[in-house]
Structures are given as structure tokens and as C-alpha cells.
Design an enzyme around this catalytic site. Structure first.
Site, PDB file in Angstrom:
ATOM      1  N   LYS A  70    -112.141  69.839  74.105  1.00 43.01           N
ATOM      2  CA  LYS A  70    -112.038  70.892  73.916  1.00 43.01           C
ATOM      3  C   LYS A  70    -112.897  72.806  73.839  1.00 43.01           C
ATOM      4  CE  LYS A  70    -111.270  71.375  68.528  1.00 43.01           C
ATOM      5  NZ  LYS A  70    -112.479  70.652  66.999  1.00 43.01           N
ATOM      6  N   SER A 115    -108.498  69.549  63.782  1.00 41.68           N
ATOM      7  CA  SER A 115    -108.112  70.472  64.783  1.00 41.68           C
ATOM      8  C   SER A 115    -107.953  70.265  66.988  1.00 41.68           C
ATOM      9  CB  SER A 115    -109.127  71.761  65.341  1.00 41.68           C
ATOM     10  OG  SER A 115    -110.514  71.391  64.751  1.00 41.68           O
ATOM     11  N   SER A 169    -111.306  66.236  62.323  1.00 44.22           N
ATOM     12  CA  SER A 169    -110.641  67.073  63.312  1.00 44.22           C
ATOM     13  C   SER A 169    -111.283  66.400  64.226  1.00 44.22           C
ATOM     14  CB  SER A 169    -111.064  68.318  64.220  1.00 44.22           C
ATOM     15  OG  SER A 169    -111.168  69.155  62.535  1.00 44.22           O
TER      16      SER A 169
END
Length: 579
Positions: free
Chosen positions: A73, A147, A171
Site C-alpha cells: 500500500k 482504504s 481497511s
């Protein structure tokens, strides 16, 4: 692997690191999902890393993640790659790799690139990014979940073996549920957050996605451990439980606590609970309304001030690439006050205490991971309300210092993925993994926590025997059957309940004795020793494979007065003869 409540876990085919890299880039071209990546490394550079891993293997290195491909990420630093947090103006070249990712690389993993996310890790939808809305891997009109959207989709598409994300509000779990994969959110601080752009620094967790529980746990175990560069990192405590008991008791929410679920998800959760119960797990409804109320504090309370502390001043400069929804959420923190923040912390302390009481007697809380699977169009039309609803069952977890493992549940009637979470108190991560393993059919369940001491037992503490519950009470983990050297004799002691006494007589003066080996925490072993009744003792036991472990024995005088049963070779064989 064996079949669990919801099916089997399939083993991945064995390929060399170089072959895995080539296959990944073929898959990247095939699916053509450019929105998944913010920075995708050149194939040649990744292939060079694969060749280096193969060289390390050839030199005899032990690499538990050799050739495993990782999608990271893009709010987590990887040296040599830019970190953007999905905001172009925020980008900077990372010079040091985040500790968790560096541990993966040291174990043989290979980084493919940096993935898209809800900007500044603010959102559960995967649409809040100037690099594009990340579409669901299997249903492109639906959201991916955020996310950590790009990392989850890279795994679900079969590009990466594991995806590394973060989880403040869910997330690392919501995207797992929407793709039918596994997401592990460990106890806060167990996996260090060094090198992570904070969202809410006190409540951020580095997480892992994988298609199966075993792979996710191996990665999480490699990443776990204290880190001096992260002041919030934590070690496993001395009394950490290393296993869940065989007889499980799970709390599940009342019908009224499931009001946020869409009808398809309510039906899928009900069927999943029935399947879990039918497998022999006891379930009992509890009132989780206090947890759901606490969840609202993450965005609607003064806790949101932590988001402003992280990136608020940067967003005050009005960068062109800032997502308006993210900016509005973080800007709202301007209205928070010190007393309001203190009030929220007090509320959370009270709910944490109430949650401890609520879950006493249970081994975990089984929840739906999220509430529904909306379309991208629906989220774009209503970006706040839907997002808030998606976090109904995830938002409270970090606020209350709990750990969670997200796994697939039974799909909806229409065949869409549906996910459940096993939620446990801080540091009960292994218990959650063992429960999740029961659900998905991972047998034996993978080990996240490798702390502890080996303890050999030969009688009433064996599995199925009357004192085995004492081992389960301290979270002991079965490590296999064992045999002593031929230096031991076994006697039947006159105790309640009946138990044997093991005594060393010297090489060739006894016989091999069957037993079982368990791993116990340091504090658990201490409790065990403190409560040990006469004439029992703990001493060093020599095993037939050359190892020496701590194990049960008895005093010599007690053995002399007892019946010798050495010829049976073990306590269970003796009991069978008695019957």
C-alpha cells in the site's frame, strides 16, 4: 488441509521465484487494471530481485517467504520508490523501507510495487484517489473496499501472493470481505508501523491480505515483533495464549445489532453462524451496542483530531490532487477540543472495561465484516453515508485495542462474497487465528506466535485426559507426539485423578515412553509449576530424537511405591488395558 465449516484451502503450485515474477507480469498485462498500482516496478528489476533470492537459497539461506510476491500500500515506505499516500503533491522518495516490509524482504519476499488507496488511508471504499477508483477484482461495477484497495485487488486478481495494507477503521478487513480473501489485523503494535504515514497514529495497524489463512499468517509472523523505531510497537506478553481450546464458545450479535446489514448480508451471516454452530462451536447472542456506539468516535468524535495531526497542515495548502471527501473529513477535526478528546478517551476506557466483562467466558466475537457491497456509482453519489455504514463492525476494533481475523463466510444467495471476522481482546491473536482456521478448514491451524517453552506430558494432561483442561486454560499449543529414550520407567500412582509417574533410571534400564509435546507461554509454565501437586515435578526429559525438553516426572520414592507399567509403553495404552 482438511475441510472446515466453509470448505478447503487449496495449496499453491510450487514455482521458482523467477517463474513467479514472470507469471505475475503476464497476469498484470492480462487483467489491465492500471488503477491498482501507483508505482509498478519494472519487470527486469523485480526479476533481478528474484534471481538474488534464488542465489540466497542456493547458499543455504532459510527463507520462509522465498519468491513470495508482495503488493505494498502506497502509504508505506519502500526504499527507492516514491510514497504518495494517493496524493501526487504529497509524494516523496522513500530512502528507508518500513520495518514490516523489510522483514518480508529479508525472509525472501519480493516487492512488485506500490498500490492505490483511499487517499491518506481515509475511507473504506477504494474510490477516493486521484489515481482512479479501484474496481472490485471480480465485479468491476462494485467497489473494491478501502482504504487498502489496491493491495487487496492485487491479491484477488492473482497477481501478488500477499498484499500489505493498513487498518485504522477496517481497511485491512473490508476489502478482504468484498473479495473472498483473508485479512489479518493483529493487535496494535505487534506489527510495527515504522515507515507508515499515520492516519490516526494511536490506532493504525499494518495488515496483510492473502488468498488463504496459512499464507497470511506466515507473512504476519515474519512482520511481527518490537521495533525501536516505532514507539508504539509491542511484544507478545509473557502470558500470551498460543492456541484456542478444542471446545469453542463464540459470542454473536443480537438481531437488533445487525440492523445495519443489507438483507443479502443478513441472510449470509445467519447461514454462516448456523454452519459454524453445526460444526460443534457453541454460539451465544450478546448485546454489542456499546461497541457499535464506540465505533462512531473514530470519525464523529474528537479522535478525528489524530487525522488532522497527521496531514492536516499539508491539506491546508489546498493541493490540487486532494480528494474533497478526504479533505472534508480531516478538516472537520478543526472543531475538536482538548476536553472533547479527553472525554472520548474516557469513553473508550469505559467501553474497553465493559467489553472485557461482556466477552468473559467466550473465546471470541464472530461478526459480519461489513454491511453490504455497494456499486462505485452509489458511493460516488453518497460518499459519506455509505462509507460510514461499511465500518459499522470494524471501526471499534482498534479503538478498543482488539485484534481481528477476517475470512470468507458463506456467499450471498446471489453468489457474491461475504466475509466474517473473529474479534478478540489484545494479544489473543493466535486464538482468533485458530478459530478462523476452524471456519475455513486450515488443519493444523497456522502459528502466528512462536514464543514459549516446550512441555512434555505423559499422563492426565494428555489430550482427552481429565487434566488436559489445565493446558487449554493457559493456551498451550499441541506440538506433536513424542517418545522418550529408553532410560525411563512409568508407574501408576495412587492419585485422584489417576496419573502416571515418570522416572529416569538410566540408559538401557527403562523403555521408550509415549507422550505429547505442547508449547506454553513463560507465564503459563510458571503458573503450571506453582500449582503442581506432590509427588509431581518438572524436570528435563530426554527424547528419542536427541532433544531435551521440560516435562512431567515424579519423585523417586513415589514411583517406588507405585505399580510399574513400563511395559505398556505409555499411559493411554495402560488405560486401554484396564478397560
Amino acid at each position: 488441509m482438511t475441510a472446515g465449516v466453509l470448505g478447503n484451502i487449496a495449496a499453491q503450485p510450487q514455482r521458482s521465484p523467477t517463474e513467479r515474477v514472470a507469471a505475475a507480469y503476464r497476469r498484470i498485462a492480462e487483467v489491465d487494471r492500471q488503477e491498482v498500482w501507483i508505482t509498478l516496478r519494472e519487470e527486469g528489476d523485480v526479476a533481478a530481485d528474484a534471481a538474488a533470492v534464488e542465489q540466497r537459497l542456493a547458499e543455504g539461506a532459510a527463507l520462509p517467504l522465498a519468491g513470495i510476491l508482495v503488493a505494498v500500500k502506497d502509504n508505506i515506505d519502500v526504499a527507492g520508490l516514491p510514497t504518495t499516500a494517493a496524493c501526487p503533491e504529497f509524494a516523496y522518495p522513500a530512502t528507508v523501507t518500513a520495518a514490516a516490509v523489510q522483514r518480508l524482504v529479508a525472509a525472501g519476499a519480493i516487492v512488485l510495487g506500490k498500490t492505490n488507496l483511499d487517499q491518506f488511508a481515509t475511507g473504506l471504499v477504494g474510490t477516493r484517489s486521484p489515481y482512479g477508483a479501484v474496481r472490485n477484482a471480480h465485479y468491476p461495477e462494485l467497489i473494491s473496499g478501502g482504504s487498502s484497495s489496491g493491495s487487496a485487488v492485487a491479491v484477488a486478481l492473482g497477481i501478488a501472493d500477499i498484499g500489505i495494507g493498513t487498518d485504522t477503521a477496517g481497511s485491512g478487513r473490508v476489502p478482504a470481505a468484498l473479495h473472498g480473501i483473508v485479512g489479518i489485523k493483529a493487535t496494535l503494535g505487534v506489527i510495527p508501523a515504522h515507515g507508515v504515514i499515520p492516519a490516526c497514529a494511536d490506532y493504525d495497524a499494518v495488515t496483510v491480505f492473502a488468498t488463504d489463512l496459512d499464507q497470511a499468517v506466515v507473512a504476519a509472523a515474519v512482520m511481527a515483533g518490537p521495533e525501536v523505531r516505532d514507539p508504539r510497537s509491542r511484544s507478545w506478553p509473557a502470558d500470551v495464549h498460543l492456541a484456542a481450546p478444542q471446545q469453542l464458545r463464540l459470542a454473536v450479535p443480537r438481531a437488533e445489532d445487525l440492523a445495519a446489514l443489507s438483507e443479502p448480508y443478513r441472510d449470509a451471516f445467519a447461514r454462516t453462524v448456523v454452519a459454524v454452530t453445526d460444526s460443534g462451536v457453541a454460539t451465544h447472542e450478546v448485546d454489542i451496542s456499546a461497541l457499535l456506539d464506540a465505533a462512531r468516535l473514530l470519525y464523529d468524535g474528537a479522535i478525528v483530531a489524530e487525522r488532522y495531526a497527521a496531514v492536516g497542515e499539508f491539506l491546508d495548502t489546498a493541493p490540487a490532487g486532494a480528494d474533497p471527501t478526504v479533505t472534508a473529513i480531516i478538516d472537520a477535526a478543526r472543531a475538536t477540543t482538548g476536553p472533547g478528546f479527553a472525554d472520548d478517551l474516557d469513553t473508550l476506557a469505559r467501553v474497553r472495561a465493559a467489553t472485557t466483562a461482556l466477552l468473559a467466558g467466550f473465546h471470541g466475537l464472530l461478526l459480519p465484516t461489513t454491511t453490504e457491497h455497494p456499486s462505485i456509482a452509489a458511493v460516488q453519489a453518497d460518499p459519506l453515508v455509505i462509507n460510514r455504514r461499511l465500518g459499522t463492525y470494524t471501526n471499534f476494533c482498534n479503538l478498543l485495542d482488539m485484534a481481528a481475523v477476517a475470512v470468507p463466510g458463506l456467499p450471498t444467495a446471489a453468489g457474491l462474497p461475504f466475509g466474517v471476522m473473529v474479534v478478540v481482546p489484545a494479544f489473543a491473536d493466535q486464538v482468533a487465528i485458530d478459530i478462523a482456521a476452524r471456519i475455513v478448514g486450515a488443519d493444523p491451524p497456522p502459528a502466528l506466535v512462536d514464543d514459549g517453552t516446550e512441555l512434555a506430558v505423559f499422563g492426565a494432561h494428555l489430550r482427552g485426559q481429565p487434566l488436559h483442561w489445565q493446558l487449554e486454560e493457559i493456551g498451550a499449543r499441541f506440538a506433536g507426539e513424542i517418545t522418550t529414550t529408553a532410560a525411563y520407567r512409568l508407574t501408576a500412582l495412587d492419585t485422584t485423578p489417576p496419573k502416571p509417574g515418570l522416572v529416569r533410571h538410566g540408559d538401557g534400564l527403562g523403555a521408550p515412553i509415549l507422550g505429547e509435546l505442547f508449547r506454553v507461554s513463560a507465564a503459563g509454565l510458571g503458573r503450571f509449576l506453582a500449582a503442581l501437586p506432590a509427588p509431581m515435578a518438572l524436570t528435563s526429559i530426554e527424547l528419542s530424537d536427541g532433544r531435551s525438553v521440560i516435562g512431567f516426572a515424579c519423585t523417586y520414592d513415589a514411583a517406588e511405591a507405585a505399580t510399574d507399567i513400563t511395559s505398556f509403553g505409555g499411559w493411554k495404552a495402560y488405560l486401554q488395558h484396564q478397560n
